[in-house]
Design an enzyme around this catalytic site. Structure first.
Site, PDB file in Angstrom:
ATOM      1  N   CYS A 156      -2.016  22.783  17.464  1.00 53.41           N
ATOM      2  CA  CYS A 156      -1.934  23.828  17.707  1.00 53.41           C
ATOM      3  C   CYS A 156      -2.706  24.333  16.621  1.00 53.41           C
ATOM      4  CB  CYS A 156      -0.770  24.467  18.281  1.00 53.41           C
ATOM      5  SG  CYS A 156      -0.759  25.838  18.692  1.00 53.41           S
ATOM      6  N   CYS A 193      -0.974  27.064  15.185  1.00 49.90           N
ATOM      7  CA  CYS A 193       0.392  27.393  14.629  1.00 49.90           C
ATOM      8  C   CYS A 193       0.524  26.437  13.359  1.00 49.90           C
ATOM      9  CB  CYS A 193       0.969  26.593  15.749  1.00 49.90           C
ATOM     10  SG  CYS A 193       1.066  27.197  17.878  1.00 49.90           S
ATOM     11  N   ASP A 194      -0.337  25.635  13.896  1.00 45.84           N
ATOM     12  CA  ASP A 194       0.010  24.798  11.841  1.00 45.84           C
ATOM     13  C   ASP A 194      -1.280  24.810  11.338  1.00 45.84           C
ATOM     14  OD1 ASP A 194       1.978  23.740  13.104  1.00 45.84           O
ATOM     15  OD2 ASP A 194       0.867  22.390  14.347  1.00 45.84           O
TER      16      ASP A 194
END
Length: 313
Positions: free
Chosen positions: A135, A138-139
Site C-alpha cells: 500500500c 499507507c506507507d
C-alpha cells in the site's frame, strides 16, 4: 452469544457491499453489512480516483464515506471489525459466526473483495513492514528521499509508482514484459516523470537486507541474467487474489479461486450471491463493484420474495 437475524447479510463493506446494502434496504428487507475491518474496503486506501463518474477527481476515503452515508440513510446495520470464525452457506438460515455474534440470514451477498498477490520470493514475507509494502498510500511517506521499486505493469502499479515519486528520490518500475498494461493516459504520465525508471523484461527473484530491505535481485526473462538493484522499499502490484478462505468447498470457483456467478450475481448455492472483486469478472474497478452490488441485491430481494412475503416470518 447474541443472535442477529436478517433477511440479507452482506459480507464486506467496500463499494460492492455498500451498493448491495443500499439496494437491498430499498427493497424493504432487513440488511446488515459485516466486515473484518473498518468499513470502506480497498478504495479507502486510494489517494484519489479520477474515473468514478460524476466526481472528476475524488479521494478514495471521501468517496467511500459518501457510500457509507448513503447506506446509513436507508438504515443498513453495520458490524465492522468482526473476527469471522465460520460461515455456513448451505444451511437455512445461513450462519455467519463471529467472535461477538451469530448472524442468521435468509440470503448472503459475498462482497469480500480481493487482496494483492504476493511475489512468493525469498525475503518477501520476512521484510513485510520493514521495506515490503502492498500500500503506497499507507506507507509512501516512510520513503522520503529514498529509492524504491514497484513490481508490475498495470494501472495499480504505475499509479502507485507515480504517487511514490512524491516522497522517493527514485522509483524503479520492474515489469516482466517490454510494454505496460496500464491505460495509455496513465502510461504517458509515468513516462514523463523523471523520477521513474523502467526495468523491462524482468522479475524479482529475491528481496535482501539486514534489519531493512536494501537490495532486490532481478532476473531478465529473456537472457536469464541476474543483477541487483539497491532499494529501500519494494511495492508489489502484480495482481489480486480473492478473499474466499471462509467459503472454500461450499461454492463454485474458477481456477484462480474467484467465485463463479451468473449475470444476476447468483452463485452455485441458492440464496447466495457474489459481487465485486471476489467474483469472476473481466474488470475490477470501483464502478463495476458498485454495479455488481446493485444487481446482486436486486436479485437477492427477488429470491427472498420466493421464500415468503418480505418482512413476514
Amino acid at each position: 452469544m447474541q443472535v442477529k437475524e436478517f433477511d440479507t447479510v452482506i459480507l464486506g463493506g467496500g463499494p460492492a457491499g455498500f451498493s448491495a446494502g443500499i439496494y437491498a434496504a430499498r427493497g424493504a428487507v432487513s440488511t446488515a453489512i459485516v466486515d473484518i475491518n473498518m468499513m470502506g474496503g480497498q478504495p479507502s486506501n486510494y489517494l484519489e480516483l479520477e474515473n468514478y463518474p460524476g466526481f472528476g477527481t475524488v479521494g478514495g476515503f471521501d468517496l467511500m464515506e459518501k457510500f457509507e452515508e448513503h447506506a446509513d440513510k436507508f438504515g443498513v446495520e453495520k458490524f465492522p471489525m468482526q473476527e469471522i470464525e465460520r460461515v455456513d452457506l448451505i444451511s437455512n438460515p445461513k450462519i455467519i459466526l463471529t467472535n461477538e455474534y451469530e448472524f442468521r440470514a435468509k440470503s448472503v451477498i459475498i462482497a469480500t473483495g480481493a487482496q494483492p498477490m504476493k511475489l512468493g520470493v525469498p525475503g518477501e514475507k520476512e521484510f513485510v513492514g520493514r521495506g515490503v509494502s502492498y500500500c503506497a498510500v499507507c506507507d509512501g511517506a516512510f520513503y522520503k528521499n529514498k529509492i524504491v521499486a514497484v513490481v508490475g505493469g498495470g494501472n495499480a502499479a504505475v499509479e502507485e509508482a507515480m504517487y511514490l515519486t512524491k516522497f522517493a528520490d527514485k522509483v524503479y518500475v520492474i515489469h516482466r514484459r517490454d510494454a505496460l498494461r496500464a491505460d495509455k493516459i496513465v502510461q504517458e504520465r509515468a513516462f514523463k516523470n523523471e523520477k521513474i525508471e523502467f526495468v523491462w523484461d524482468s522479475v524479482v527473484k529475491e528481496i535482501k537486507g539486514e534489519d531493512l530491505v536494501n537490495t532486490v535481485v532481478i532476473e531478465n526473462v529473456k537472457s536469464g541474467s541476474r543483477s541487483e538493484l539497491a532499494v529501500n522499499g519494494v511495492f508489489p502490484y502484480i495482481g489480486m487474489v480473492p478473499n474466499i478462505e471462509l467459503f472454500n468447498g461450499q461454492i463454485e470457483q474458477d481456477k484462480g479461486g474467484f467465485i463463479l456467478t451468473d449475470e444476476t450475481m447468483k452463485t452455485s448455492v441458492d440464496g447466495v450471491f457474489a459481487v465485486g472483486d471476489v467474483r469472476h469478472t473481466p474488470l475490477r474497478q470501483v464502478i463495476t463493484a458498485a454495479s455488481d452490488g446493485a444487481v446482486g441485491a436486486v436479485y437477492a430481494v427477488k429470491y427472498l420474495e420466493t421464500l415468503a412475503p418480505v418482512g413476514v416470518e
